[in-house]
Design a protein around this motif. Structure first.
Motif, PDB file in Angstrom:
ATOM      1  N   ARG A 184     -93.990 -76.048  79.098  1.00 36.61           N
ATOM      2  CA  ARG A 184     -95.339 -76.036  79.662  1.00 36.61           C
ATOM      3  C   ARG A 184     -95.627 -77.304  80.467  1.00 36.61           C
ATOM      4  O   ARG A 184     -96.106 -77.250  81.609  1.00 36.61           O
ATOM      5  N   ILE A 185     -95.344 -78.455  79.877  1.00 35.30           N
ATOM      6  CA  ILE A 185     -95.742 -79.738  80.457  1.00 35.30           C
ATOM      7  C   ILE A 185     -95.116 -79.979  81.822  1.00 35.30           C
ATOM      8  O   ILE A 185     -95.804 -80.353  82.782  1.00 35.30           O
ATOM      9  N   TYR A 186     -93.808 -79.771  81.936  1.00 34.09           N
ATOM     10  CA  TYR A 186     -93.148 -80.150  83.183  1.00 34.09           C
ATOM     11  C   TYR A 186     -93.363 -79.140  84.306  1.00 34.09           C
ATOM     12  O   TYR A 186     -93.185 -79.479  85.480  1.00 34.09           O
ATOM     13  N   LEU A 189     -97.046 -80.311  85.264  1.00 34.84           N
ATOM     14  CA  LEU A 189     -96.966 -81.546  86.034  1.00 34.84           C
ATOM     15  C   LEU A 189     -96.477 -81.319  87.459  1.00 34.84           C
ATOM     16  O   LEU A 189     -96.704 -82.148  88.346  1.00 34.84           O
ATOM     17  N   GLY A 190     -95.782 -80.203  87.674  1.00 31.77           N
ATOM     18  CA  GLY A 190     -95.210 -79.935  88.983  1.00 31.77           C
ATOM     19  C   GLY A 190     -93.804 -80.482  89.137  1.00 31.77           C
ATOM     20  O   GLY A 190     -93.264 -80.505  90.239  1.00 31.77           O
ATOM     21  N   ILE A 191     -93.195 -80.881  88.035  1.00 33.35           N
ATOM     22  CA  ILE A 191     -91.808 -81.383  88.080  1.00 33.35           C
ATOM     23  C   ILE A 191     -90.832 -80.231  88.245  1.00 33.35           C
ATOM     24  O   ILE A 191     -89.863 -80.314  88.993  1.00 33.35           O
ATOM     25  N   ALA A 192     -91.070 -79.152  87.533  1.00 36.39           N
ATOM     26  CA  ALA A 192     -90.245 -77.952  87.618  1.00 36.39           C
ATOM     27  C   ALA A 192     -91.061 -76.842  88.274  1.00 36.39           C
ATOM     28  O   ALA A 192     -92.300 -76.858  88.215  1.00 36.39           O
ATOM     29  N   PRO A 193     -90.410 -75.871  88.896  1.00 42.39           N
ATOM     30  CA  PRO A 193     -91.147 -74.760  89.504  1.00 42.39           C
ATOM     31  C   PRO A 193     -92.044 -74.059  88.487  1.00 42.39           C
ATOM     32  O   PRO A 193     -91.700 -73.966  87.306  1.00 42.39           O
ATOM     33  N   ALA A 194     -93.186 -73.587  88.942  1.00 42.92           N
ATOM     34  CA  ALA A 194     -94.158 -72.976  88.035  1.00 42.92           C
ATOM     35  C   ALA A 194     -93.603 -71.776  87.297  1.00 42.92           C
ATOM     36  O   ALA A 194     -93.978 -71.502  86.154  1.00 42.92           O
ATOM     37  N   ASP A 195     -92.678 -71.049  87.936  1.00 38.72           N
ATOM     38  CA  ASP A 195     -92.121 -69.850  87.308  1.00 38.72           C
ATOM     39  C   ASP A 195     -90.764 -70.090  86.655  1.00 38.72           C
ATOM     40  O   ASP A 195     -90.064 -69.152  86.279  1.00 38.72           O
ATOM     41  N   ALA A 196     -90.383 -71.353  86.489  1.00 42.57           N
ATOM     42  CA  ALA A 196     -89.076 -71.680  85.905  1.00 42.57           C
ATOM     43  C   ALA A 196     -89.009 -71.268  84.443  1.00 42.57           C
ATOM     44  O   ALA A 196     -89.964 -71.458  83.689  1.00 42.57           O
ATOM     45  N   VAL A 262    -104.474 -71.590  82.678  1.00 48.78           N
ATOM     46  CA  VAL A 262    -103.546 -70.466  82.661  1.00 48.78           C
ATOM     47  C   VAL A 262    -102.122 -71.008  82.659  1.00 48.78           C
ATOM     48  O   VAL A 262    -101.885 -72.184  82.974  1.00 48.78           O
ATOM     49  N   ASP A 263    -101.196 -70.159  82.305  1.00 46.64           N
ATOM     50  CA  ASP A 263     -99.792 -70.551  82.384  1.00 46.64           C
ATOM     51  C   ASP A 263     -99.474 -70.889  83.843  1.00 46.64           C
ATOM     52  O   ASP A 263     -99.934 -70.196  84.753  1.00 46.64           O
ATOM     53  N   PRO A 264     -98.714 -71.965  84.074  1.00 44.68           N
ATOM     54  CA  PRO A 264     -98.411 -72.345  85.465  1.00 44.68           C
ATOM     55  C   PRO A 264     -97.862 -71.196  86.307  1.00 44.68           C
ATOM     56  O   PRO A 264     -98.165 -71.110  87.506  1.00 44.68           O
ATOM     57  N   ALA A 265     -97.087 -70.318  85.701  1.00 49.60           N
ATOM     58  CA  ALA A 265     -96.516 -69.198  86.456  1.00 49.60           C
ATOM     59  C   ALA A 265     -97.585 -68.240  86.956  1.00 49.60           C
ATOM     60  O   ALA A 265     -97.365 -67.490  87.920  1.00 49.60           O
ATOM     61  N   GLU A 266     -98.762 -68.247  86.316  1.00 50.02           N
ATOM     62  CA  GLU A 266     -99.850 -67.351  86.696  1.00 50.02           C
ATOM     63  C   GLU A 266    -100.863 -68.028  87.610  1.00 50.02           C
ATOM     64  O   GLU A 266    -101.852 -67.408  88.021  1.00 50.02           O
ATOM     65  N   PRO A 268    -102.598 -69.358  90.890  1.00 46.45           N
ATOM     66  CA  PRO A 268    -102.552 -68.940  92.299  1.00 46.45           C
ATOM     67  C   PRO A 268    -101.764 -69.899  93.183  1.00 46.45           C
ATOM     68  O   PRO A 268    -101.042 -69.480  94.073  1.00 46.45           O
ATOM     69  N   GLU A 269    -101.885 -71.201  92.907  1.00 41.72           N
ATOM     70  CA  GLU A 269    -101.191 -72.174  93.757  1.00 41.72           C
ATOM     71  C   GLU A 269     -99.688 -72.135  93.576  1.00 41.72           C
ATOM     72  O   GLU A 269     -98.933 -72.626  94.416  1.00 41.72           O
ATOM     73  N   ALA A 270     -99.236 -71.513  92.468  1.00 48.22           N
ATOM     74  CA  ALA A 270     -97.795 -71.423  92.217  1.00 48.22           C
ATOM     75  C   ALA A 270     -97.128 -70.590  93.294  1.00 48.22           C
ATOM     76  O   ALA A 270     -95.998 -70.844  93.699  1.00 48.22           O
ATOM     77  N   GLU A 271     -97.837 -69.582  93.816  1.00 45.80           N
ATOM     78  CA  GLU A 271     -97.267 -68.726  94.834  1.00 45.80           C
ATOM     79  C   GLU A 271     -97.031 -69.492  96.129  1.00 45.80           C
ATOM     80  O   GLU A 271     -96.045 -69.270  96.831  1.00 45.80           O
ATOM     81  N   THR A 272     -97.937 -70.406  96.444  1.00 50.13           N
ATOM     82  CA  THR A 272     -97.799 -71.161  97.675  1.00 50.13           C
ATOM     83  C   THR A 272     -96.756 -72.246  97.576  1.00 50.13           C
ATOM     84  O   THR A 272     -96.247 -72.721  98.594  1.00 50.13           O
ATOM     85  N   ARG A 273     -96.405 -72.613  96.347  1.00 53.13           N
ATOM     86  CA  ARG A 273     -95.379 -73.662  96.179  1.00 53.13           C
ATOM     87  C   ARG A 273     -93.986 -73.092  96.396  1.00 53.13           C
ATOM     88  O   ARG A 273     -93.029 -73.822  96.555  1.00 53.13           O
TER      89      ARG A 273
END
Length: 274
Positions: A184-186, A189-196, A262-266, A268-273
């Motif tokens: 969850r944390i990384y 934080l944006g260290i790992a991809p949101a959907d990793a 929400v979970d990072p994978a969910e 909205p900004e995760a899609e643009t990354r």
């Protein structure tokens, strides 16, 4: 944490085969290392390595899908019943009555499933290595990649369990186990991809965090997740400056303006990354 904190942070420690590390965010080569270095200013470090490998494996199986508060009593009860001077724990558990073992480890939850896995694992250790002591030598002496691959072939042993054995029993550098907190944390934080997934997060951290800091990074991140970056109520929701990682965090999936998490994978900004 205990009340007896050492004056100096030491990652690993010579007793566990670890390597001394210094934590200075100003000298970090990556943002992931900067985060771990900052954690080094917050928390003291345990020594890694030196635990009995089979006992560590059993302990980690018990901890799956539950908290330390629940799994520790189960582990203590198991050791009291099945371990003792002159007794090979693997042999003892391989011959255990499943229903009695299940009753013994009941506080850990999923006790029927975990008792079956523990017995199967004990039987595997005896068949493949002959004893818990020989398994311990394998974990501590053989190539980490080979140890990890071998452990992953065992039913009920996933990547996090295998990595914890490598870290806490083998004292291996460069191993960054990924549990739910780290996962969850990384991403948050944006260290790992949101959907990793867990393995993708592990690959990022083991690439971007120096080997001698990975063990500490794992245990400190768990503590950080419990104290600051919890799943539902991260500290930044109430006060953006309450979190010691505020200036390093991209807050993927966290919205202080609305109080939504929400979970990072969910997010909205995760899609643009991408």
């Amino acid at each position: 944490m205990t009340d007896e904190e050492p004056a100096v942070n030491i990652s690993g420690g010579t007793a566990g085969g670890g390597i001394t590390a210094e934590f200075d965010p100003a000298t970090a080569d990556t943002r992931a290392e900067e985060i771990v270095d900052r954690l080094g200013e917050l928390y003291w470090q345990k020594t890694y390595g030196g635990r009995d490998a089979f006992t560590c494996l059993v302990r980690t199986i018990l901890s799956q899908n539950t908290s330390d508060k629940a799994s520790q009593p189960a582990h203590d009860a198991l050791i009291e019943r099945y371990d003792g001077e002159g007794i090979d724990l693997a042999e003892s558990l391989a011959g255990a009555e499943q229903s009695i073992l299940a009753e013994t480890i009941q506080p850990a939850g999923l006790y029927n499933q975990k008792s079956e896995i523990i017995i199967d694992t004990a039987e595997w250790v005896l068949e493949a290595f002959g004893s818990a002591a020989a398994f311990d030598e394998f974990v501590k002496d053989e190539d980490p990649a080979e140890v990890r691959e071998t452990l992953l072939e065992v039913r009920g042993v996933g990547p996090k369990t295998a990595d914890c054995v490598l870290l806490f029993a083998g004292g291996r550098g460069g191993v960054f186990p990924v549990d739910t907190h780290v996962h969850r944390i990384y991403r948050r934080l944006g260290i790992a991809p949101a959907d990793a997934d867990h393995e993708a997060v592990r690959a990022v951290l083991e690439r971007e965090v120096p080997a001698e800091k990975c063990g500490f990074g794992h245990t400190a991140s768990i503590q950080f997740g419990r104290e600051y970056c919890s799943a539902r109520k991260p500290a930044c929701l109430e006060d953006p400056e309450a979190c010691p990682m505020a200036d390093l965090c991209e807050q993927v999936g966290v919205y202080p303006e609305t109080g939504e998490v929400v979970d990072p994978a969910e997010a909205p900004e995760a899609e643009t990354r991408g």
